[in-house]
Design a protein around this motif. Structure first.
Motif, PDB file in Angstrom:
ATOM      1  N   ILE A 477       0.841  -1.197   0.000  1.00  0.00           N
ATOM      2  CA  ILE A 477       0.000   0.000   0.000  1.00  0.00           C
ATOM      3  C   ILE A 477       0.879   1.251   0.000  1.00  0.00           C
ATOM      4  N   ALA A 478       1.891   1.289   0.881  1.00  0.00           N
ATOM      5  CA  ALA A 478       2.766   2.458   0.967  1.00  0.00           C
ATOM      6  C   ALA A 478       3.562   2.645  -0.318  1.00  0.00           C
ATOM      7  N   LYS A 479       4.052   1.565  -0.886  1.00  0.00           N
ATOM      8  CA  LYS A 479       4.857   1.652  -2.109  1.00  0.00           C
ATOM      9  C   LYS A 479       4.029   2.159  -3.280  1.00  0.00           C
ATOM     10  N   SER A 480       2.817   1.658  -3.422  1.00  0.00           N
ATOM     11  CA  SER A 480       1.988   2.067  -4.568  1.00  0.00           C
ATOM     12  C   SER A 480       1.591   3.541  -4.498  1.00  0.00           C
ATOM     13  N   HIS A 481       1.572   4.137  -3.279  1.00  0.00           N
ATOM     14  CA  HIS A 481       1.213   5.552  -3.130  1.00  0.00           C
ATOM     15  C   HIS A 481       2.433   6.418  -2.811  1.00  0.00           C
ATOM     16  N   ARG A 482       3.633   5.831  -2.884  1.00  0.00           N
ATOM     17  CA  ARG A 482       4.881   6.549  -2.633  1.00  0.00           C
ATOM     18  C   ARG A 482       4.834   7.301  -1.296  1.00  0.00           C
ATOM     19  N   ALA A 483       4.379   6.578  -0.281  1.00  0.00           N
ATOM     20  CA  ALA A 483       4.302   7.153   1.063  1.00  0.00           C
ATOM     21  C   ALA A 483       5.304   6.446   1.966  1.00  0.00           C
ATOM     22  N   LEU A 484       5.724   7.148   3.003  1.00  0.00           N
ATOM     23  CA  LEU A 484       6.617   6.513   3.965  1.00  0.00           C
ATOM     24  C   LEU A 484       5.853   5.457   4.757  1.00  0.00           C
ATOM     25  N   LEU A 485       6.434   4.296   4.864  1.00  0.00           N
ATOM     26  CA  LEU A 485       5.766   3.208   5.576  1.00  0.00           C
ATOM     27  C   LEU A 485       5.537   3.581   7.037  1.00  0.00           C
ATOM     28  N   SER A 486       6.479   4.292   7.632  1.00  0.00           N
ATOM     29  CA  SER A 486       6.337   4.680   9.034  1.00  0.00           C
ATOM     30  C   SER A 486       5.137   5.605   9.224  1.00  0.00           C
ATOM     31  N   ASP A 487       4.877   6.492   8.221  1.00  0.00           N
ATOM     32  CA  ASP A 487       3.714   7.380   8.306  1.00  0.00           C
ATOM     33  C   ASP A 487       2.419   6.594   8.237  1.00  0.00           C
ATOM     34  N   VAL A 488       2.350   5.615   7.318  1.00  0.00           N
ATOM     35  CA  VAL A 488       1.130   4.801   7.177  1.00  0.00           C
ATOM     36  C   VAL A 488       0.840   4.056   8.465  1.00  0.00           C
ATOM     37  N   ARG A 489       1.876   3.514   9.090  1.00  0.00           N
ATOM     38  CA  ARG A 489       1.685   2.792  10.356  1.00  0.00           C
ATOM     39  C   ARG A 489       1.177   3.743  11.435  1.00  0.00           C
ATOM     40  N   ALA A 490       1.832   4.903  11.588  1.00  0.00           N
ATOM     41  CA  ALA A 490       1.485   5.830  12.666  1.00  0.00           C
ATOM     42  C   ALA A 490       0.102   6.434  12.461  1.00  0.00           C
ATOM     43  N   GLN A 491      -0.223   6.830  11.237  1.00  0.00           N
ATOM     44  CA  GLN A 491      -1.497   7.499  10.962  1.00  0.00           C
ATOM     45  C   GLN A 491      -2.691   6.560  11.133  1.00  0.00           C
ATOM     46  N   ASN A 492      -2.446   5.230  11.008  1.00  0.00           N
ATOM     47  CA  ASN A 492      -3.562   4.277  11.085  1.00  0.00           C
ATOM     48  C   ASN A 492      -3.446   3.311  12.270  1.00  0.00           C
ATOM     49  N   GLU A 493      -2.432   3.557  13.098  1.00  0.00           N
ATOM     50  CA  GLU A 493      -2.214   2.725  14.291  1.00  0.00           C
ATOM     51  C   GLU A 493      -2.195   1.232  13.918  1.00  0.00           C
ATOM     52  N   LEU A 494      -1.420   0.933  12.871  1.00  0.00           N
ATOM     53  CA  LEU A 494      -1.234  -0.451  12.414  1.00  0.00           C
ATOM     54  C   LEU A 494       0.225  -0.831  12.662  1.00  0.00           C
ATOM     55  N   PHE A 495       0.414  -1.911  13.364  1.00  0.00           N
ATOM     56  CA  PHE A 495       1.775  -2.281  13.738  1.00  0.00           C
ATOM     57  C   PHE A 495       2.192  -3.662  13.209  1.00  0.00           C
ATOM     58  N   ASP A 496       1.238  -4.338  12.553  1.00  0.00           N
ATOM     59  CA  ASP A 496       1.575  -5.600  11.903  1.00  0.00           C
ATOM     60  C   ASP A 496       1.921  -5.333  10.440  1.00  0.00           C
ATOM     61  N   ASP A 497       2.378  -6.366   9.754  1.00  0.00           N
ATOM     62  CA  ASP A 497       2.762  -6.205   8.353  1.00  0.00           C
ATOM     63  C   ASP A 497       1.564  -6.231   7.423  1.00  0.00           C
ATOM     64  N   THR A 498       0.428  -6.739   7.895  1.00  0.00           N
ATOM     65  CA  THR A 498      -0.771  -6.816   7.054  1.00  0.00           C
ATOM     66  C   THR A 498      -1.957  -6.138   7.730  1.00  0.00           C
ATOM     67  N   VAL A 499      -2.940  -5.781   6.928  1.00  0.00           N
ATOM     68  CA  VAL A 499      -4.163  -5.171   7.453  1.00  0.00           C
ATOM     69  C   VAL A 499      -5.022  -6.283   8.043  1.00  0.00           C
ATOM     70  N   PRO A 500      -5.394  -6.186   9.314  1.00  0.00           N
ATOM     71  CA  PRO A 500      -6.100  -7.302   9.961  1.00  0.00           C
ATOM     72  C   PRO A 500      -7.510  -7.533   9.432  1.00  0.00           C
ATOM     73  N   GLU A 501      -8.156  -6.414   8.966  1.00  0.00           N
ATOM     74  CA  GLU A 501      -9.528  -6.541   8.456  1.00  0.00           C
ATOM     75  C   GLU A 501      -9.749  -5.452   7.422  1.00  0.00           C
ATOM     76  N   SER A 502     -10.780  -5.669   6.605  1.00  0.00           N
ATOM     77  CA  SER A 502     -11.085  -4.665   5.598  1.00  0.00           C
ATOM     78  C   SER A 502     -11.462  -3.353   6.277  1.00  0.00           C
ATOM     79  N   ARG A 503     -10.797  -2.256   5.806  1.00  0.00           N
ATOM     80  CA  ARG A 503     -11.015  -0.975   6.457  1.00  0.00           C
ATOM     81  C   ARG A 503     -10.383   0.142   5.614  1.00  0.00           C
TER      82      ARG A 503
END
Length: 510
Positions: A477-503
């Protein structure tokens, strides 16, 4: 412009030849005057033995000698005789590349053999020697383990592996004199002989490998007293200290041993009787040393500022999962037709081969060997019979990651009994020692640089909502939108490598 990368070395054994090579061995032989005429050939056995081998440039040159013994009945048909002679062989094997520090192990066996008596004094032999060759060179690969650039996101992983420490080839010669046991008659001539080597113990210390073992010697001979047949068996112990750079107690050693050129010659005592033998045998030892390591790689990267040029490489990483030692026992029956066995003169095993294959939770063995027997029938005639056996065995694998078993083996015929007038039951043991391993092929990044021919990305602050599916990878997801992976994790409070549920996923480019 190239990004600064950090590398770590990984050393491995690269095979520059791993297979078989055949060389022909055709000869004619006229019996010397002291040999009696041939009435019937019982058994022709040719044992190829390696004398020496050397790697020069891109060629492995091997020299050897074939010990040929023809067991036959003399003119009267009631005594086993033997004519023995040797035939040299050589082979020049082209290797994949020319390497200065390449090492090899070579083992010889017979590929096929036909032997016939053209006349009572002449033998015609056609054969081929098969050389099993493994030649390797130790190589070093620089693995990218880090990229130093704030605008480049990198994805890495680490895994356990074993890297090469050293591969050494060592050869030496055993020489000894062995007496015939008390009560046994002196030797007239040797009919059939076996020389094999086994390792009893190996020990690693600082820069050294110590190997203790035994050369087992056995032969069938005719008595100088009454021309009857007698058996002899003994062993010669040895100990070798091998210089081995990089060796220490933490290393894992994959050890192989084979007997090369050998001779067993009757030795005369003070009264002129042959009551002992002089034994000479060349022994070849090959050792592969490994050490556990942790490999870190970068397997993907992207930049949030500009297109990247990425270069990849692929290598097979070795992981050793332990060793396995099995004694595979089998009882085999040799049956003669339209005849009766009165006495067994000699019985032996030859041409043994083991295939070890890892399948899921099993280590499957396929064992092949040939059992040969000289015997006397009820009419007092000496006869010969041989039979090939093919058996399968299975053992449980403790580690299911094991994909390969590098095996050495030795087959012993340790007991036989005459079951009835036409059948002999033979107990055979094959000892197999295997190094269990897997070879994991991994693709990794070797360099990352900004594509100077492409314009930089149009960088503007953006706020996006992306609807992710359950199980989707955050990296993708981060690569396709050229976003920093750390930002995607922090902004969505996701700490695993995959999205746990559709959201919905917030993507905010800075």
């Amino acid at each position: 412009m190239q990004a600064q990368i950090k590398t770590a070395p990984y050393e491995y054994f690269d095979p520059i030849f791993d297979g078989r090579y055949e060389t022909s061995l055709d000869t004619e032989y006229n019996l010397p005057d002291y040999c009696t005429d041939i009435q019937k050939i019982l058994k022709c056995r040719a044992v190829p033995e390696v004398s020496s081998y050397i790697i020069t440039g891109d060629t492995l040159t091997c020299d050897g000698v074939c010990d040929i013994r023809v067991l036959y009945l003399d003119g009267k048909g009631d005594t086993v005789r033997c004519c023995e002679f040797t035939k040299d062989f050589s082979a020049s094997i082209k290797l994949k590349t020319s390497e200065e520090k390449a090492v090899a192990c070579v083992e010889a066996s017979m590929a096929h053999l036909t032997c016939r008596a053209v006349s009572a004094r002449r033998i015609d032999l056609h054969a081929a020697v098969s050389l099993r060759v493994l030649a390797v060179v130790q190589k070093k690969e620089l693995i990218t383990c880090s990229i130093n650039n704030e605008t480049i996101e990198k994805r890495g992983e680490s895994f356990a592996a074993h890297q090469a420490v050293n591969a050494v080839c060592h050869q030496f010669t055993i020489e000894d004199t062995l007496p015939v046991k008390n009560g046994k008659p002196p030797i007239e001539s040797i009919l059939h002989r076996e020389v094999s080597c086994r390792i009893i113990e190996s020990r690693l210390s600082e820069e050294r490998l110590t190997v203790t073992g035994s050369a087992d010697v056995s032969f069938l001979y005719t008595s100088a007293v009454d021309s009857s047949t007698e058996k002899f068996s003994s062993s010669v112990d040895f100990s070798q200290v091998i210089e081995c750079a990089g060796a220490d107690e933490e290393c894992i050693c994959d050890l192989r041993i084979s007997a090369g050129e050998s001779s067993i010659q009757p030795r005369e005592d003070d009264v002129g009787e042959y009551t002992g033998v002089s034994v000479m045998a060349k022994v070849f030892i090959m050792a592969f040393l490994y050490k556990a390591c942790e490999v870190e790689i970068i397997d993907d990267a992207y930049s949030v500022k500009a297109p990247l040029e990425l270069r990849y490489s692929q290598n097979a990483f070795t992981q050793i999962h332990g060793t396995a030692s099995e004694v595979l026992k089998k009882k085999c029956s040799l049956a003669v037709t339209d005849d009766e066995i009165q006495k067994v003169l000699d019985i032996w095993c030859e041409q043994d081969m083991v295939q070890a294959v890892c399948e899921k939770t099993k280590l499957n063995y396929r064992v092949k060997y040939n059992i040969c027997m000289l015997y006397v029938n009820s009419q007092g005639r000496i006869l010969y019979i041989e039979k090939q056996f093919d058996h399968s065995f299975s053992a449980e694998l403790e580690n299911q990651l094991t994909k390969r078993a590098d095996s050495t083996w030795h087959t012993d015929l340790w007991e036989y009994r005459i079951v009835d007038k036409s059948t002999v039951e033979v107990s055979v043991e094959t000892t197999v020692n295997s190094t269990l391993m897997s070879m994991n092929s991994v693709k990794y990044l070797t360099s990352a640089g900004v594509d100077e021919n492409s314009p930089a990305f149009d960088i503007r602050p953006r706020f996006l909502i992306y609807y992710a599916s359950a199980g989707e990878k955050l990296w993708d997801i981060a690569k396709s939108h050229r976003a920093l992976l750390s930002d995607v994790r922090a902004q969505n409070e996701l700490f695993d490598d995959t999205v746990p549920e559709s959201r919905p996923i917030i993507i905010c480019n800075r």
